[in-house]
Design an enzyme around this catalytic site. Structure first.
Site, short mmCIF file in Angstrom:
data_model
loop_
_atom_site.label_atom_id
_atom_site.label_comp_id
_atom_site.label_asym_id
_atom_site.label_seq_id
_atom_site.Cartn_x
_atom_site.Cartn_y
_atom_site.Cartn_z
N THR A 87 0.84 -1.20 0.00
CA THR A 87 0.00 0.00 0.00
C THR A 87 0.87 1.25 0.00
O THR A 87 0.53 2.26 -0.62
CB THR A 87 -0.89 0.00 1.25
OG1 THR A 87 -1.77 -1.12 1.18
CG2 THR A 87 -1.70 1.27 1.36
N SER A 88 2.00 1.17 0.68
CA SER A 88 2.89 2.33 0.76
C SER A 88 3.32 2.78 -0.63
O SER A 88 3.42 3.97 -0.91
CB SER A 88 4.12 1.97 1.59
OG SER A 88 3.75 1.28 2.75
N TYR A 116 17.04 0.90 -24.59
CA TYR A 116 17.03 -0.57 -24.58
C TYR A 116 15.66 -1.16 -24.25
O TYR A 116 15.49 -2.38 -24.28
CB TYR A 116 18.10 -1.13 -23.63
CG TYR A 116 18.22 -0.36 -22.34
CD1 TYR A 116 19.20 0.63 -22.23
CD2 TYR A 116 17.39 -0.59 -21.27
CE1 TYR A 116 19.32 1.38 -21.07
CE2 TYR A 116 17.51 0.15 -20.11
CZ TYR A 116 18.47 1.13 -20.01
OH TYR A 116 18.58 1.86 -18.86
N VAL A 174 11.42 -0.87 -12.07
CA VAL A 174 11.30 -1.38 -13.43
C VAL A 174 10.91 -2.87 -13.38
O VAL A 174 9.90 -3.28 -13.92
CB VAL A 174 12.62 -1.21 -14.20
CG1 VAL A 174 12.48 -1.71 -15.63
CG2 VAL A 174 13.06 0.24 -14.18
N GLY A 175 11.73 -3.66 -12.70
CA GLY A 175 11.46 -5.09 -12.57
C GLY A 175 10.15 -5.33 -11.82
O GLY A 175 9.70 -4.51 -11.03
#
Lengths: 521, 521
Positions: free
Chosen positions: A176-177, A360, A381-382
């Site tokens: 939630t944070s 990329y 990103v991951g």
């Protein structure tokens, strides 16, 4: 051209023994290790009821059990599993125990664990649609399904069909944070743009709002996003609203800030506070915030799950007028950690702040504008393939079973509440909205003060937790020490709630007896 | 007192049919669903080699395959699994495929998947030590083990023994981006305090630094933390440093900012950039940053794993002078998503910014100061038991096998590089540091320009990816379109690299032939 075909003998990285190399996903190992893990889990679920919920270990205990340095050589997987059983399990706080009543339960299910397992094995990284079309679309689909179960307005749903993207959409995050942080940043940037701020020069003038019962992580997320600590308003609540945010008070505070030259930017409303399950009035808060053009986020981390039942849905009334809402199926919708769903009415307001476009990661699908790249709605990103387990839970159990699960927990909580109410030594401190009962020993008998009661409650909690037969956490409501009894651990049955009440009953009798003896002596 | 014992018949939440209720963790279901999942994984790993790495699906495809609304009723788990196989798998980009050479591989292992599975089943939430002593201590231990493998200075290691906490320590997060964000916030707050800023009034004067090759997520994290976009410096690099940050240039930029009244706050150095695996000189950067009292973070997300081998460790030289370092075992250390390790030299600088202390989480252990509460080193509160899988990987395989894994990938990459170098049509664009080869068709034959070569490389990548037999991503280096060939998917063997090279070789011949024919026509 010295292509490979002309010189095949030179083309070997390892020489003749290449086939003898280390294979981390050797098929026999995968099957064998996972079967051992399943056996462990099966044993664990059978035995966890009899394990002390809260372990009796001292800080640093594990370092004395396991080697302090990593091994050089490999070991049979059985050695790893043996150390897990011998050294790790005895130091666990067993959230899966049916005798766990602390915090909020982290509910779980066979379907969710299976889904999470498959996600771990596929190990896909769905930052863009192209990098994982099925994972991206499954997440979008799971969010739309859950939005339907929650009867969220269609403006919050994803649209990735032939008609292209609409403005609504969602994303699955870890906590939630993170949902609070990304929406705070979006609201912050929009407010800065509106106020004509050069860069972040206007940041010290932005103000954010929430009730004092709001989770501490909200106030932390505001600091992370750079809001001035002096402009982060924690608005007092009291018993007159059952600790919910009073919209009239919110209006006063926001207007005073405007009068002082500040810019109201964001309001967080909570449906089911952690402390006592208070419910902020979503619609009325949205109306106040609209006066100031402030973003409204609804944090329904725990209680959002209950809103799949028609009888609880009214707690979300007015949600069609807010900007974003998050809830965590890892709390109460049988989906193991981590899984927090965030929906926003206008995803562009998120992506305006969160989009990145490095070379990329460029690809035709992203550039077409017809796909969702979920990296642009989160911090990182991951990302794991979290949509799979959530979809598997809904696909396997269906709405009816999920509603039955909620109602069963609420019924058990009500049963516990009735027991508390029927015992004159106790009081229920706030109305029970969901499956959390906030109660305490009240002053009773000759001359027992509120302070004596606080002390008795603290002693009761510590005694209960020391038995290993139950684990309860506490809170403070109106300056009083209060016990929180949260029903819903997924192995929990009525008998566990009954046993816990019997233990509370008996322990209270002993504590009060000791106090009387002490007073007489 | 109306205690339970006096009125047992009233104490039932469900009436007579309570035992027939929905059991989400029914033991038979748990075992059966997980065995089905293991069978799926086993089949998947066997067949994934023959599946197209990049699927041929259109945006929105999944919505046409699966119901757009959640089911009301439950279904046998076999139905869920059937839909997974029929509709989800064909839309996956197969990161687990041995023919996956894009981005960086998400490596994996039997031990990691088993550990992650057990974590999902235990479903513990280790926000404080008390809420999960073993999970907290396992995470601390795993980080200390990995720090030893990486030969990090002991100042980065956790100290939770009898001597109490030292200042160093670590935490496992979900992504590198989160590691950047929390350290940026800590550095930001420290700089504001030092500069005597009232609240965040000094924020517009803080500046942060990184090479232009730094991952885009760093620049995003800076914006999330409220740094002024105008003060986020992306320092140009070029072939003269193989695209690494030039410390002399960094010094100039930082000094110019000081001269302009700004406060240098944070420098991010990358060991193994995403684009081309450039390595910023850690020690020299730390020396420059020290002049300005700026925080230095090392992002070794991918290449950090290689530094467990003595022959690669020099890339971290100088790390003893930086403030924090992060690397992601989910990239190259056989640990499935998500698992990013962050170490800091002074955890108090993190917790000063990230600590929360709500009443419902207070407990004696936290108040003793002898334990680590990991919520205070991350964005959120909730957290998976991620330390388990990382420990299981190190415990099961040991340092020697993990080194063998790294060396095997590097050897295969070198083999590929040798093939490229032996073919006059291609060039290797930057030195290969680890297991990533950046290469391209170079201008060759009559009149082929750099622009023609760019076009040929783009065509080559698209042709390769369309075959389904390989998946490569690209980057741009010095304005040239470059192919990235990243070795290391965990099912990969030498024969897959060999096949990919043969495919590249053949496809290039076809493309160049077509171009010659087109030119003649």
């Amino acid at each position: 051209m010295g292509s490979l075909d002309t010189n095949p003998t030179a083309f070997s990285a390892f020489g003749d023994d290449a086939s003898a190399g280390f294979q981390p996903l050797n098929p026999d190992d995968v099957r064998s290790y996972l079967h051992k893990a399943v056996d462990f889990i099966s044993d664990y679920y059978k035995s966890v009821e009899s394990l002390p919920v809260l372990p009796d270990v001292k800080p640093g205990y594990l370092r004395n059990e396991l080697s302090s340095a990593p091994p050089t050589s490999s070991a049979p997987f059985d050695v790893t599993m043996k150390e897990l059983r011998a050294s790790v399990v005895p130091g666990m706080t067993h959230w899966a125990s049916p005798n766990f009543f602390a915090f909020f339960p982290s509910t779980n299910s066979a379907a969710a664990i299976a889904g999470d397992l498959i996600a771990s094995a596929m190990n896909t990284v769905g930052f863009t649609w192209q990098a994982a079309p099925a994972a991206t679309e499954m997440e979008v689909l799971a969010l739309d399904w859950l939005a339907q179960l929650l009867r969220l307005p269609s403006s919050f749903m994803n649209r990735t069909g032939a008609a292209g993207r609409g403005t609504g959409g969602g994303v699955i995050l870890g906590t939630t944070s993170e949902a609070m942080l990304v929406t705070l940043v979006a609201a912050r940037d929009a407010a800065l743009r509106r106020s004509g701020s050069q860069g972040v020069s206007g940041l010290p003038r932005l103000a954010v709002y929430a009730a004092d019962q709001t989770h501490s992580t909200f106030f932390k997320a505001c600091r992370l996003a750079g809001f001035d600590p002096a402009n982060i308003r924690s608005i007092p609540t009291g018993p007159e609203t059952d600790y919910a945010l009073d919209p009239a008070r919110l209006l006063e505070v926001m207007q005073a800030d405007v009068d002082a030259g500040l810019v109201p930017t964001y309001v967080c409303a909570t449906v089911g506070t952690t402390s006592s399950n208070a419910v902020d009035p979503v619609g009325a808060i949205a109306d106040v915030a609209a006066v100031f053009n402030a973003w409204v986020h609804v944090d329904a981390a725990y209680a959002g799950s209950a809103c799949i039942c028609p009888e609880f849905r009214h707690h979300l009334d007015g949600v069609e007028r807010v900007d974003s809402i998050s809830m965590s199926p890892h709390k109460w919708l049988l989906t193991c950690l981590d899984c927090t769903c965030l929906w926003v009415r206008d995803t562009h307001r998120l992506t305006d702040s969160l989009e990145t476009n490095p070379e990329y990661l460029k690809n035709d699908a992203s550039e077409s504008g017809n796909v969702t790249d979920l990296k642009d709605m989160q911090v990182g990103v991951g990302r794991r393939f979290r949509g799979l387990k959530l979809w598997m839970v809904m696909r396997t159990y269906g709405a009816a079973k999920l509603q039955e699960h909620i109602r069963s927990d609420v019924a058990m909580a009500k049963m516990f509440e009735d027991s508390v109410r029927s015992d004159d030594r106790f009081e229920v401190v706030v109305p029970r909205n969901f499956a959390l009962v906030c109660f305490r020993i009240k002053p009773h008998g000759g001359g027992m003060t509120e302070e004596d009661a606080d002390e008795a409650n603290r002693e009761l909690m510590e005694c209960l937790n020391r038995t290993g037969k139950a684990y309860l956490a506490h809170t403070v409501v109106d300056d009083r020490f209060v016990l929180r009894f949260a029903v819903g651990s997924s192995l929990q049955e009525e008998r566990h709630v009954r046993s816990a009440w019997e233990l509370i009953n008996k322990t209270t009798t002993e504590i009060m007896q000791d106090k009387i003896v002490a007073a007489v002596e």
